[in-house]
Motif scaffolding. Sequence first.
Motif, PDB file in Angstrom:
ATOM      1  N   CYS A 122       8.771  -2.554  -2.180  1.00 31.87           N
ATOM      2  CA  CYS A 122       7.624  -3.449  -2.337  1.00 31.87           C
ATOM      3  C   CYS A 122       7.504  -5.013  -1.635  1.00 31.87           C
ATOM      4  CB  CYS A 122       7.271  -3.759  -3.887  1.00 31.87           C
ATOM      5  SG  CYS A 122       8.558  -4.594  -4.884  1.00 31.87           S
TER       6      CYS A 122
ATOM      7  N   ARG B 119      12.829   2.296  -8.264  1.00 31.10           N
ATOM      8  CA  ARG B 119      13.141   3.095  -7.376  1.00 31.10           C
ATOM      9  C   ARG B 119      14.746   2.808  -7.038  1.00 31.10           C
ATOM     10  NH1 ARG B 119       8.805   4.765  -3.093  1.00 31.10           N
ATOM     11  NH2 ARG B 119      10.559   4.071  -1.626  1.00 31.10           N
TER      12      ARG B 119
ATOM     13  N   LYS C 112       0.914  -1.169  -0.048  1.00 37.01           N
ATOM     14  CA  LYS C 112       0.052   0.027   0.085  1.00 37.01           C
ATOM     15  C   LYS C 112       0.918   1.281   0.267  1.00 37.01           C
ATOM     16  CE  LYS C 112      -3.497  -2.430   2.911  1.00 37.01           C
ATOM     17  NZ  LYS C 112      -2.535  -3.698   2.941  1.00 37.01           N
ATOM     18  N   ASN C 113       0.444   2.366  -0.621  1.00 38.23           N
ATOM     19  CA  ASN C 113       0.969   3.811  -0.296  1.00 38.23           C
ATOM     20  C   ASN C 113       2.242   3.564  -1.076  1.00 38.23           C
ATOM     21  OD1 ASN C 113      -1.222   4.694   0.816  1.00 38.23           O
ATOM     22  ND2 ASN C 113      -0.385   3.661   2.834  1.00 38.23           N
ATOM     23  N   LEU C 114       2.683   2.894  -2.499  1.00 36.12           N
ATOM     24  CA  LEU C 114       3.976   2.962  -3.026  1.00 36.12           C
ATOM     25  C   LEU C 114       3.267   3.675  -4.362  1.00 36.12           C
ATOM     26  CD1 LEU C 114       5.745  -0.278  -2.323  1.00 36.12           C
ATOM     27  CD2 LEU C 114       6.448   2.064  -1.700  1.00 36.12           C
ATOM     28  N   ASN C 115       3.878   4.748  -4.652  1.00 37.15           N
ATOM     29  CA  ASN C 115       3.257   5.300  -6.071  1.00 37.15           C
ATOM     30  C   ASN C 115       4.034   4.501  -7.216  1.00 37.15           C
ATOM     31  OD1 ASN C 115       6.349   6.055  -5.768  1.00 37.15           O
ATOM     32  ND2 ASN C 115       6.042   8.172  -6.144  1.00 37.15           N
ATOM     33  N   CYS C 116       5.097   3.441  -6.886  1.00 37.59           N
ATOM     34  CA  CYS C 116       5.749   2.938  -7.873  1.00 37.59           C
ATOM     35  C   CYS C 116       5.061   1.518  -8.077  1.00 37.59           C
ATOM     36  CB  CYS C 116       7.218   2.535  -7.773  1.00 37.59           C
ATOM     37  SG  CYS C 116       7.535   1.757  -5.965  1.00 37.59           S
TER      38      CYS C 116
END
Length: 102
Positions: A83, A78, A62-66
């Motif tokens: 992840c 990144r 959750k909450n990973l823009n990649c």
Amino acid sequence: LVGKTSIKELVHLIKLSKLVITNDSAPTHIANAVGVPALTIYCATSKYYGFYPLKGIYLEPKNLNCFPCHPAPKKCKRGDFKCTEGVKPKEVIEVIIQLNLK
């Protein structure tokens, strides 16, 4: 058992299981094929690629823009592989409890 079991043996072990906890891989699909629920944990891949447990549940970071990575090739955008830390053991245990397997 990695590298020590054949596909036939893996299918048999999964068939004897109440739940299979795995990444997005063949064990998810084998479990579903033999009627065993799968808890699939995604890191770089995602259910949006079309592979997810039909019987069971999945967890993903959750909450990973990649997230998710591009499917081919799977290279960390990144360079830190955040992840792989996206699903916490506590989340996995909570899901197992919610599944209430007997």
